[in-house]
Scaffold this motif. Structure first.
Motif, mmCIF file in Angstrom:
data_model
loop_
_atom_site.group_PDB
_atom_site.id
_atom_site.type_symbol
_atom_site.label_atom_id
_atom_site.label_comp_id
_atom_site.label_asym_id
_atom_site.label_seq_id
_atom_site.Cartn_x
_atom_site.Cartn_y
_atom_site.Cartn_z
ATOM 1 N N LEU A 1 0.804 -1.218 0.000
ATOM 2 C CA LEU A 1 0.000 0.000 0.000
ATOM 3 C C LEU A 1 0.839 1.271 0.000
ATOM 4 O O LEU A 1 0.308 2.357 -0.228
ATOM 5 C CB LEU A 1 -0.941 0.028 1.212
ATOM 6 C CG LEU A 1 -2.062 -1.000 1.203
ATOM 7 C CD1 LEU A 1 -2.980 -0.797 2.397
ATOM 8 C CD2 LEU A 1 -2.855 -0.929 -0.099
ATOM 9 N N ARG A 2 2.120 1.143 0.268
ATOM 10 C CA ARG A 2 2.967 2.331 0.217
ATOM 11 C C ARG A 2 2.954 2.890 -1.200
ATOM 12 O O ARG A 2 3.205 2.180 -2.157
ATOM 13 C CB ARG A 2 4.384 1.996 0.653
ATOM 14 C CG ARG A 2 4.482 1.444 2.080
ATOM 15 C CD ARG A 2 5.914 1.179 2.492
ATOM 16 N NE ARG A 2 5.962 0.409 3.736
ATOM 17 C CZ ARG A 2 6.136 -0.906 3.785
ATOM 18 N NH1 ARG A 2 6.285 -1.590 2.652
ATOM 19 N NH2 ARG A 2 6.155 -1.535 4.942
ATOM 20 N N GLY A 3 2.652 4.153 -1.311
ATOM 21 C CA GLY A 3 2.572 4.769 -2.630
ATOM 22 C C GLY A 3 1.224 4.638 -3.296
ATOM 23 O O GLY A 3 1.063 5.064 -4.447
ATOM 24 N N LEU A 4 0.214 4.058 -2.594
ATOM 25 C CA LEU A 4 -1.127 3.984 -3.159
ATOM 26 C C LEU A 4 -1.608 5.396 -3.468
ATOM 27 O O LEU A 4 -1.654 6.252 -2.578
ATOM 28 C CB LEU A 4 -2.084 3.317 -2.167
ATOM 29 C CG LEU A 4 -3.566 3.289 -2.548
ATOM 30 C CD1 LEU A 4 -3.791 2.294 -3.682
ATOM 31 C CD2 LEU A 4 -4.424 2.915 -1.341
ATOM 32 N N PRO A 5 -1.992 5.693 -4.713
ATOM 33 C CA PRO A 5 -2.453 7.057 -5.023
ATOM 34 C C PRO A 5 -3.745 7.382 -4.282
ATOM 35 O O PRO A 5 -4.726 6.651 -4.371
ATOM 36 C CB PRO A 5 -2.670 7.023 -6.543
ATOM 37 C CG PRO A 5 -1.868 5.847 -7.033
ATOM 38 C CD PRO A 5 -1.918 4.843 -5.919
ATOM 39 N N LEU A 6 -3.711 8.485 -3.552
ATOM 40 C CA LEU A 6 -4.861 8.927 -2.777
ATOM 41 C C LEU A 6 -5.269 10.327 -3.235
ATOM 42 O O LEU A 6 -4.421 11.157 -3.544
ATOM 43 C CB LEU A 6 -4.527 8.962 -1.280
ATOM 44 C CG LEU A 6 -4.163 7.627 -0.635
ATOM 45 C CD1 LEU A 6 -3.693 7.849 0.792
ATOM 46 C CD2 LEU A 6 -5.342 6.659 -0.660
#
Length: 412
Positions: A73-78
């Protein structure tokens, strides 16, 4: 003959996928069994005529620790919402906590300063201190915190109702404080491209072949899973990561909580009713909608070019007699614009949407039932995506403690 799988995870929702990640990182051979043909569970997104429509009401928060700690989930675009909210009260809209600051109907400058100080203090409060506080319902706690009544009724109550999906605020005051702390620390946000992007990202970063689709578990033990088609799958441990009802069917005696039903409504509009990506709250409660947001002002990928998506939430099923016309009339008031040309794309009621968390609520319900048998999901922690992901981490940690001492060596 030794099993080719150390741990079987049942369910490919956020909790099960998080558990699978942590187990894999701990050196375990993992198989995830998913009864359907997709990952995500209730965290699903449909594509209709180019619109990306979430099934559930989940707003994430940039302050959720597991969005930054969970592998995959690191870097999941939010896509973050603007700070604060736009509150409709008495037929007028008031921007609370935004660039222009907090203003009426929250009362005097002293009232607003008291609210800001309380939120700042809550943002700095560690979880252990929150869990040591006396526990009541969120509604009773708000009434006893010394806030001006207008601050409570015209901001805090509708905000917490939206964040907890609990119209009456019967949720544990400790849970409410943790959720409000997240609001004070971070920004509400959406996964870019739809809620399903989060579980899809977790699934894509697991080793190939980890997930087996279309396999439904019938019985579980600490050393095997029996499927409905009669297969026996041996293992050294099982993590049940389904919803609470399915988990209780596999694990007799597991307590099933109550649930808050939620209805999510999506409309296509010729243009976004607001340019600012802000959460709109109804403080007057004069219509069915609890809260709404201009989804494409937050995340433009959720609609085809030239169209706008508006997402709204009704806490519970639509009231008797309510239909799309009633909902659109309420949205016209909330956004102060005509909704005559808005088209209904989806109206979905989920009866068992959000596990209820009335007091007394154990924020860390047990995930280890016995050595080799574990359970996780949003019904074990808080009824949020953060709670689901963290429960997966806790279940995996318990399994690793039990099983790591005798992990068989892998072939070179």
């Amino acid at each position: 003959m030794a099993s080719a799988t150390d741990v079987i995870v049942i369910g490919a929702g956020p909790a099960g996928l998080a558990a699978a990640h942590h187990l894999t990182e701990g050196g375990m051979r993992v198989t995830v069994l998913e009864a359907t043909e997709r990952v995500g569970g209730r965290m699903a997104t449909d594509t209709v005529d180019g619109f990306r429509l979430d099934h559930g009401p989940q707003l994430l928060n940039t302050a959720y620790p597991e969005l930054h700690r969970a592998g995959g989930l690191r870097g999941l675009p939010l896509a973050p919402l603007a700070p604060g909210a736009l509150v409709r009260s008495g037929g007028r809209a008031y921007r609370v906590g935004g660039p222009s600051g907090t203003r009426a109907p929250l009362g005097s400058a002293r009232d607003r300063a008291r609210l800001g100080t309380a939120l700042d203090r809550l943002a700095a409060t560690p979880t252990r201190r929150i869990t040591a506080r006396p526990e009541s319902t969120a509604a009773l706690a708000l009434a006893g915190r010394g806030f001006a009544p207008r601050t409570v009724e015209h901001f805090l109550r509708p905000l917490l109702a939206a964040l907890l999906c609990d119209a009456e605020l019967g949720t544990s005051s400790r849970v409410a404080d943790i959720v409000l702390r997240g609001f004070a620390r971070g920004r509400a946000c959406l996964p870019v491209g739809g809620a399903a992007r989060l579980p899809e990202r977790l699934a894509a970063t697991l080793p190939p072949g980890t997930i087996r689709f279309g396999v439904r578990a019938a019985h579980v033990a600490a050393n095997a899973v029996h499927t409905v088609d009669g297969a026996e799958l041996p293992c050294r441990g099982v993590v049940v990561a389904t919803d609470a009802h399915a988990a209780a069917a596999l694990l007799p005696g597991l307590r099933v909580p109550g649930f808050h039903p939620v209805t999510v409504v999506h409309h296509a509009a010729p243009a976004a009713p607001l340019r600012e990506p802000v959460l709109v709250l109804d403080a007057d409660r004069l219509g069915p909608v609890s809260h709404t947001y201009p989804a494409t002002a937050i995340d433009p990928t959720r609609a085809p070019t030239g169209r706008a998506l508006v997402t709204s939430v009704v806490l519970g099923p639509p009231p008797d007699g309510s239909d799309d016309k009633t909902i659109r009339a309420h949205l016209a008031d909330l956004y102060d614009t005509s909704t005559d040309r808005w088209d209904l794309l989806s109206l979905r009621t989920t009866a068992h949407c959000v596990p209820a968390m009335p007091p007394p609520h154990d924020l860390r319900r047990p995930v280890r039932l016995l050595a080799g048998l574990y359970v996780c999901g949003d019904h074990r922690d808080t009824s949020t995506i953060q709670g689901a992901l963290f429960s997966g981490r806790r279940a995996a940690a318990a399994a690793l403690r039990d099983l790591s001492a005798d992990v068989p060596p892998r072939a070179a």
